[in-house]
Design a protein around this motif. Structure first.
Motif: not given
Ligand code: A3P
Length: 321
Positions: A288-289, A162, A68-70, A285, A264
């Motif tokens: 905050k993670a 997110s 699912y997105p995010k 993308y 990244l």
């Molecule tokens: P947050 O918005 O909570 O920071 P998707 O990749 O499915 O779109 O999800 C995005 C979410 O994954 C974002 O969360 C993003 O910051 C986090 N994310 C992106 N790269 C990441 C990484 N390398 N390790 C952990 N989380 C990551």
């Protein structure tokens, strides 16, 4: 709506025009979702999905990265890409240093079919392809080809936060102009990009019970708390296990470091680049993670509503969100 044959662009336009529409009020008219096969989607993405339903041909060495997105898609793509290409590049030369993970592994719905086919033709062993499509709407050939699937999922409250920021930034709105309460309310009612999160999880979970050997479920929070074990298991599942020599040489740890949020998110390409395929700033993308960021946004009432929903829909599944 059932799976429909669409022969030309005009028929596609007409099909989409007939679908239920939702104009997300909190996004001030910038985001219109269409309900197709019981999930909500953006028009351009939906066109690619319908084309894929008609013509996508899965191959036996395709591995589908579903989410699912995010919920950790970008991270999963970076990890899988690094695992399968680890012998092709010395550490300092990984394409991940100069390319958004989404441009390293194509997604059905994001890339067009021609781009995905070209990519399938180029790959020879494992061909990872990602998608957010709910399981019940996947192209038929994916369902019949018995391909491997990885599904990553994440705490629902963090997904909501997110999603809120991602979509708000896509729409170029400030937090004052895009109230979180309204975003929450829509999400809670299943009106979000790719539809109800709980149904998305349930669809893949059901499929995983039917074909357990071909499925690998990963929880975002587990990957965070125990990356070594989870990356090892992921590599085994996709058919690229680490050798003992590699383990001793620190290859797993190097991949974890390369794909870490810290690494990244600080790369120039991910700070200021923009993807040609899906033109939103790459930085969107990488926010905050953090696990538990929802606590900075949720009221007690919102938190209780989600707890209750999860309890009603997921209790007994063994899935903890
Ligand atoms: P947050 O918005 O909570 O920071 P998707 O990749 O499915 O779109 O999800 C995005 C979410 O994954 C974002 O969360 C993003 O910051 C986090 N994310 C992106 N790269 C990441 C990484 N390398 N390790 C952990 N989380 C990551």
């Amino acid at each position: 709506t059932t799976k429909t044959e669409v022969k030309c662009d005009k028929e596609m336009e007409e099909l989409i025009k007939r679908l239920p529409q939702h104009n997300c009020r909190w996004l001030k008219g910038t985001f219109i979702l269409y309900k197709y096969q019981d999930f909500w989607c953006l028009e351009n993405v939906l066109k690619e999905i319908i084309s894929a339903q008609q013509s996508f041909k899965a191959r036996s060495n395709d591995v589908f990265l579903c989410s699912y997105p995010k919920s950790g898609t970008t991270w999963l793509k970076a990890l899988v890409f690094s695992i399968i290409t680890r012998e092709n590049f010395v550490k300092s030369m990984s394409p991940l240093l100069t390319t958004l993970p989404h441009d390293c592994i194509p997604s059905i719905g994001r890339a067009n079919l021609h781009q995905i086919q070209q990519y399938q033709n180029k790959s020879c062993f494992t061909t990872p392809i990602s998608t957010h499509i709910p399981h019940h709407s996947l192209p038929e050939s994916i369902l019949t080809s018995n391909c491997k699937m990885v599904y990553i999922y994440r705490n629902m409250k963090d997904v909501i936060v997110s999603y809120y920021h991602f979509v708000r930034e896509m729409s170029k709105l400030s937090m004052e102009d895009a109230p979180f309460e309204e975003a929450f309310d829509e999400f809670y009612h299943g009106i979000s990009y790719f539809g109800s999160y709980v149904n998305h999880i349930l669809g893949y979970r059901k499929a995983s019970l039917e074909r357990p050997k071909m499925f690998h479920l990963i929880k975002y929070e587990d990957m965070k708390s125990n990356p070594t074990n989870n990356v090892k298991r992921l590599a085994e599942f996709i058919g690229h296990p680490f050798t003992i020599e590699e383990e001793k040489a620190g290859v797993i740890e190097n991949i974890i470091k390369l794909c870490s949020f810290e690494n990244l998110s600080n790369l120039e390409v991910n700070k200021s680049g923009s993807s040609k395929i899906f033109p939103v700033g790459n930085r969107l993308y990488f926010r905050k993670a953090e696990v538990g960021d929802w606590k900075n946004y949720f009221t007690d009432e919102m938190s209780e509503k989600i707890d209750k929903l999860i309890d009603e829909k997921l209790s007994g599944t063994g899935l903890v969100l």
